[in-house]
Design a protein around this motif. Structure first.
Motif, PDB file in Angstrom:
ATOM      1  N   THR A   1       5.950  12.599  -1.197  1.00 62.60           N
ATOM      2  CA  THR A   1       6.562  11.244  -1.838  1.00 62.60           C
ATOM      3  C   THR A   1       7.671  11.688  -2.836  1.00 62.60           C
ATOM      4  OG1 THR A   1       4.200  10.603  -1.787  1.00 62.60           O
ATOM      5  CG2 THR A   1       5.755   9.678  -3.594  1.00 62.60           C
ATOM      6  N   PHE A   2       8.518  10.771  -2.951  1.00 64.45           N
ATOM      7  CA  PHE A   2       9.617  10.697  -3.740  1.00 64.45           C
ATOM      8  C   PHE A   2       9.869   9.535  -4.541  1.00 64.45           C
ATOM      9  CE2 PHE A   2      10.898  13.389  -0.253  1.00 64.45           C
ATOM     10  CZ  PHE A   2      11.585  14.651  -0.883  1.00 64.45           C
ATOM     11  N   GLY A   3      10.432   9.393  -5.809  1.00 64.61           N
ATOM     12  CA  GLY A   3      10.492   8.446  -6.571  1.00 64.61           C
ATOM     13  C   GLY A   3       9.430   8.112  -7.657  1.00 64.61           C
ATOM     14  N   CYS A   4       9.092   6.771  -7.370  1.00 69.56           N
ATOM     15  CA  CYS A   4       8.503   6.095  -8.700  1.00 69.56           C
ATOM     16  C   CYS A   4       7.065   6.353  -8.492  1.00 69.56           C
ATOM     17  CB  CYS A   4       8.617   4.613  -8.674  1.00 69.56           C
ATOM     18  SG  CYS A   4       8.356   3.682  -7.140  1.00 69.56           S
ATOM     19  N   ARG A   5       6.268   5.627  -9.431  1.00 73.25           N
ATOM     20  CA  ARG A   5       4.603   5.758  -9.509  1.00 73.25           C
ATOM     21  C   ARG A   5       4.114   4.845  -8.472  1.00 73.25           C
ATOM     22  NH1 ARG A   5       6.320   5.511 -14.908  1.00 73.25           N
ATOM     23  NH2 ARG A   5       5.370   7.233 -16.012  1.00 73.25           N
ATOM     24  N   LEU A   6       4.946   3.835  -8.021  1.00 73.22           N
ATOM     25  CA  LEU A   6       4.523   2.989  -7.217  1.00 73.22           C
ATOM     26  C   LEU A   6       4.413   3.557  -5.798  1.00 73.22           C
ATOM     27  CD1 LEU A   6       3.555   0.187  -6.012  1.00 73.22           C
ATOM     28  CD2 LEU A   6       6.100  -0.629  -5.849  1.00 73.22           C
ATOM     29  N   ASN A   7       5.490   4.554  -5.377  1.00 70.14           N
ATOM     30  CA  ASN A   7       5.567   5.150  -4.389  1.00 70.14           C
ATOM     31  C   ASN A   7       4.106   6.273  -4.050  1.00 70.14           C
ATOM     32  OD1 ASN A   7       7.597   4.062  -3.069  1.00 70.14           O
ATOM     33  ND2 ASN A   7       9.032   5.947  -3.023  1.00 70.14           N
ATOM     34  N   ALA A   8       3.942   6.831  -5.151  1.00 74.08           N
ATOM     35  CA  ALA A   8       2.636   7.342  -5.137  1.00 74.08           C
ATOM     36  C   ALA A   8       1.271   6.771  -4.857  1.00 74.08           C
ATOM     37  CB  ALA A   8       2.315   8.325  -6.617  1.00 74.08           C
ATOM     38  N   TYR A   9       1.209   5.444  -5.245  1.00 70.70           N
ATOM     39  CA  TYR A   9       0.283   4.703  -4.924  1.00 70.70           C
ATOM     40  C   TYR A   9       0.196   4.412  -3.552  1.00 70.70           C
ATOM     41  CZ  TYR A   9      -2.405   0.573  -3.955  1.00 70.70           C
ATOM     42  OH  TYR A   9      -3.345  -0.422  -3.697  1.00 70.70           O
ATOM     43  N   GLU A  10       1.403   4.009  -2.933  1.00 72.15           N
ATOM     44  CA  GLU A  10       1.636   3.561  -1.678  1.00 72.15           C
ATOM     45  C   GLU A  10       1.402   4.686  -0.572  1.00 72.15           C
ATOM     46  OE1 GLU A  10       4.460  -0.253  -2.316  1.00 72.15           O
ATOM     47  OE2 GLU A  10       5.475   1.708  -1.767  1.00 72.15           O
ATOM     48  N   SER A  11       1.706   5.915  -1.136  1.00 67.77           N
ATOM     49  CA  SER A  11       1.385   7.223  -0.152  1.00 67.77           C
ATOM     50  C   SER A  11      -0.228   7.331   0.366  1.00 67.77           C
ATOM     51  CB  SER A  11       2.107   8.289  -0.874  1.00 67.77           C
ATOM     52  OG  SER A  11       3.397   8.449  -0.955  1.00 67.77           O
ATOM     53  N   GLU A  12      -0.817   6.937  -0.771  1.00 70.55           N
ATOM     54  CA  GLU A  12      -2.309   7.180  -0.580  1.00 70.55           C
ATOM     55  C   GLU A  12      -2.715   6.077   0.322  1.00 70.55           C
ATOM     56  OE1 GLU A  12      -4.405   9.430  -2.007  1.00 70.55           O
ATOM     57  OE2 GLU A  12      -2.743  10.396  -3.081  1.00 70.55           O
ATOM     58  N   VAL A  13      -1.915   4.784   0.366  1.00 78.50           N
ATOM     59  CA  VAL A  13      -2.649   3.941   1.223  1.00 78.50           C
ATOM     60  C   VAL A  13      -2.076   4.138   2.634  1.00 78.50           C
ATOM     61  CG1 VAL A  13      -2.155   1.344   1.727  1.00 78.50           C
ATOM     62  CG2 VAL A  13      -2.622   2.024  -0.681  1.00 78.50           C
ATOM     63  N   MET A  14      -0.728   4.516   2.752  1.00 81.27           N
ATOM     64  CA  MET A  14      -0.305   4.754   4.108  1.00 81.27           C
ATOM     65  C   MET A  14      -1.147   5.926   4.651  1.00 81.27           C
ATOM     66  SD  MET A  14       4.038   4.756   3.720  1.00 81.27           S
ATOM     67  CE  MET A  14       4.000   5.459   2.184  1.00 81.27           C
ATOM     68  N   LYS A  15      -1.659   6.991   3.892  1.00 81.50           N
ATOM     69  CA  LYS A  15      -2.411   8.123   4.549  1.00 81.50           C
ATOM     70  C   LYS A  15      -3.672   7.423   5.102  1.00 81.50           C
ATOM     71  CE  LYS A  15      -4.333  12.769   3.368  1.00 81.50           C
ATOM     72  NZ  LYS A  15      -4.511  13.635   2.429  1.00 81.50           N
ATOM     73  N   ALA A  16      -4.311   6.626   4.314  1.00 85.45           N
ATOM     74  CA  ALA A  16      -5.583   6.192   4.760  1.00 85.45           C
ATOM     75  C   ALA A  16      -5.311   5.169   5.868  1.00 85.45           C
ATOM     76  CB  ALA A  16      -6.182   5.158   3.551  1.00 85.45           C
ATOM     77  N   GLU A  17      -4.352   4.608   6.179  1.00 86.46           N
ATOM     78  CA  GLU A  17      -4.231   3.453   7.363  1.00 86.46           C
ATOM     79  C   GLU A  17      -3.636   4.482   8.435  1.00 86.46           C
ATOM     80  OE1 GLU A  17      -4.424  -0.078   6.994  1.00 86.46           O
ATOM     81  OE2 GLU A  17      -5.516   0.525   5.433  1.00 86.46           O
ATOM     82  N   ALA A  18      -2.927   5.390   8.021  1.00 85.57           N
ATOM     83  CA  ALA A  18      -2.654   6.233   9.256  1.00 85.57           C
ATOM     84  C   ALA A  18      -3.778   6.779  10.174  1.00 85.57           C
ATOM     85  CB  ALA A  18      -1.526   7.272   9.021  1.00 85.57           C
ATOM     86  N   GLU A  19      -4.642   7.454   8.976  1.00 83.44           N
ATOM     87  CA  GLU A  19      -6.022   8.023   9.500  1.00 83.44           C
ATOM     88  C   GLU A  19      -6.633   7.078  10.266  1.00 83.44           C
ATOM     89  OE1 GLU A  19      -7.450   9.515   5.977  1.00 83.44           O
ATOM     90  OE2 GLU A  19      -6.335  11.462   5.857  1.00 83.44           O
ATOM     91  N   LYS A  20      -6.875   5.704   9.653  1.00 83.06           N
ATOM     92  CA  LYS A  20      -7.624   4.765  10.244  1.00 83.06           C
ATOM     93  C   LYS A  20      -7.011   4.464  11.926  1.00 83.06           C
ATOM     94  CE  LYS A  20      -8.143   1.200   7.700  1.00 83.06           C
ATOM     95  NZ  LYS A  20      -8.024  -0.082   6.966  1.00 83.06           N
ATOM     96  N   ALA A  21      -5.812   4.495  12.055  1.00 85.65           N
ATOM     97  CA  ALA A  21      -5.229   4.338  13.357  1.00 85.65           C
ATOM     98  C   ALA A  21      -5.331   5.500  14.354  1.00 85.65           C
ATOM     99  CB  ALA A  21      -3.481   4.144  13.054  1.00 85.65           C
ATOM    100  N   GLY A  22      -5.746   6.583  13.932  1.00 85.83           N
ATOM    101  CA  GLY A  22      -6.134   7.583  14.655  1.00 85.83           C
ATOM    102  C   GLY A  22      -4.998   8.627  14.737  1.00 85.83           C
ATOM    103  N   LEU A  23      -4.044   8.634  14.000  1.00 85.76           N
ATOM    104  CA  LEU A  23      -2.753   9.543  13.924  1.00 85.76           C
ATOM    105  C   LEU A  23      -3.328  10.502  13.261  1.00 85.76           C
ATOM    106  CD1 LEU A  23       0.311   9.809  14.134  1.00 85.76           C
ATOM    107  CD2 LEU A  23       0.337   9.030  11.812  1.00 85.76           C
ATOM    108  N   SER A  24      -2.681  12.086  13.800  1.00 86.38           N
ATOM    109  CA  SER A  24      -3.218  13.400  13.304  1.00 86.38           C
ATOM    110  C   SER A  24      -1.753  14.159  13.484  1.00 86.38           C
ATOM    111  CB  SER A  24      -4.273  13.765  14.096  1.00 86.38           C
ATOM    112  OG  SER A  24      -3.943  13.992  15.406  1.00 86.38           O
TER     113      SER A  24
END
Length: 421
Positions: free
Chosen positions: A7-30
């Motif tokens: 994650t680069f940049g702002c606090r919002l990016n830190a939050y969104e990285s957590e969401v993206m990781k959860a959504e990618a896991e939900k999609a079955g990505l590894s």
């Protein structure tokens, strides 16, 4: 290897990285690395590209996904990198379907999945259970920006301002508090613009009041960077009336010179910034302020810079984020007469030195006092004023009273105050 986020940049990016990781896991990505980029400066974009190349060297078989603001504004530049498997725009980066394994193996012209961010009109309230390795959690309340500061590319990376409904924000915070988080940080791109797109047109202040009222078990609430000229009366009332709202605000100041502020197309002047700081300190005398400041903005003379340097002490700013001006193609400021880069760097160094002096002054003033400290990792925490503290023998997640024994270069040193029992 499962999914790693950089994650680069702002606090919002830190939050969104957590969401993206959860959504990618939900999609079955590894076996993937998601690089969440920042576009605020040319240097931020360069660092993201460097991270892409390093990630490929270190993990030759991993899927490399680039997203975030730089991916939105410079999609083709990242898509043309051989190391990149997929580029996802800001509009789709928090959707599970964007990460389904079937999207990989696309041809070069197809691996850039970036849509028109300016057409996006809603921001979802993504519920997350927590944030890896943190005692505080960020909660997104707003995204995008309707303003057009002449130096800023971010509106074109984030799209128009849009708000998360208050009920979803409150639900998210309740869940995080139940999971043991001692501090919640409200974040967004321009959070003082919160609400006009929602039914009833609430404000940031009304949102803060609602959180404090409906989540009585929340120990600490903190607001991230704000555009102070947009602060509403309800926010001032919350700051004055509820000690759970932390006495620390980060201001989107950018300059202390009126002509430069006008050329930046900011909506405040120097006197406005000083007035707001004085008003907030009258409500909460312990209030401390940080600020974003740009050094070497186009046309900035020595006299204009001195006005900016002087406002640091006049407003008693403590935590400075200083950026030498970096022209962003497509912005009006990039077409203005430029200040020599070495001059901009020298001015940035002077501002940082002034910020260091202010930081040391605040640290020295806390010696001998008892501070409430949220421990973030073993033996390290933050006071209510966001001053870092070393407190040996404490566990992450605790909020403990700490007697400050000395100031250090990095902040404070203290000892936990044990109860008599």
């Amino acid at each position: 290897m499962s999914i790693e986020t950089l994650t680069f940049g702002c606090r919002l990016n830190a939050y969104e990285s957590e969401v993206m990781k959860a959504e990618a896991e939900k999609a079955g990505l590894s076996d993937a690395i998601i690089i969440n980029t920042c576009a605020v400066t040319s240097e931020a974009v360069r660092q993201a590209k460097q991270a892409v190349r390093k990630a490929r060297r270190d993990h030759p078989d991993a899927k490399i996904i680039v997203t975030g603001c730089a991916a939105q504004t410079e999609a083709r530049a990242f898509g043309d990198m051989a190391e990149v498997d997929l580029v996802i725009g800001n509009a789709d980066k928090m959707k599970a379907e964007s990460y389904k394994p079937m999207v990989f193996g696309l041809q070069l012209n197809d691996k850039v999945q970036v849509n028109d961010i300016m057409s996006v009109r809603e921001t979802a309230g993504h519920l997350i259970e927590g944030m890896d390795g943190r005692a505080r959690a960020f909660v997104q309340v707003q995204n995008g920006c309707d303003h057009r500061c002449t130096f800023c590319i971010i509106p074109y990376g984030r799209g128009p301002s849009r708000s998360v409904p208050m009920g979803l924000v409150v639900d998210q915070i309740k869940r995080l508090v139940q999971n043991g988080y001692g501090e919640i940080v409200l974040t967004g791109v321009d959070i003082t613009s919160y609400g006009p797109d929602l039914p009833g047109t609430p404000t940031l202040g009304k949102l803060v009041q609602s959180i404090l009222r409906h989540v009585p078990d929340l120990p600490r609430l903190r607001i991230s960077s704000i555009d102070s000229i947009e602060a509403d009366d309800a926010l001032y009332d919350a700051i004055a009336s509820d000690k759970r709202l932390m006495p620390h605000l980060h201001l989107s100041l950018q300059s202390g010179d009126d002509m430069i502020l006008k050329r930046m197309k900011r909506r405040h002047l120097r006197a406005d910034a000083l007035h707001i700081v004085d008003k907030l300190r009258a409500l909460r005398p312990e209030m401390v302020f940080g600020a974003d400041i740009i050094a070497g903005f186009p046309t900035e003379t020595d006299e204009m810079f001195e006005n900016t340097l002087r406002i640091v002490s006049e407003a008693d700013l403590t935590y400075l984020h200083v950026f030498p001006y970096s022209p962003r193609p497509g912005t009006p400021a990039a077409r203005m007469p430029q200040v020599d880069k070495r001059v901009a760097r020298d001015r940035a160094a002077l501002l940082r030195a002034e910020g260091d002096k202010q930081f040391r002054k605040l640290a020295a003033s806390r010696v001998g006092k008892i501070e409430s400290v949220l421990v973030e990792r073993d033996g390290l925490g933050r006071t209510e004023q966001f001053m870092p503290v070393a407190v040996p023998g404490t566990e992450p997640g605790q909020i403990v009273p700490v007697r400050i024994t000395k100031a250090s270069v990095d902040g404070l040193v203290g000892e936990a105050v044990r109860s008599a029992a």
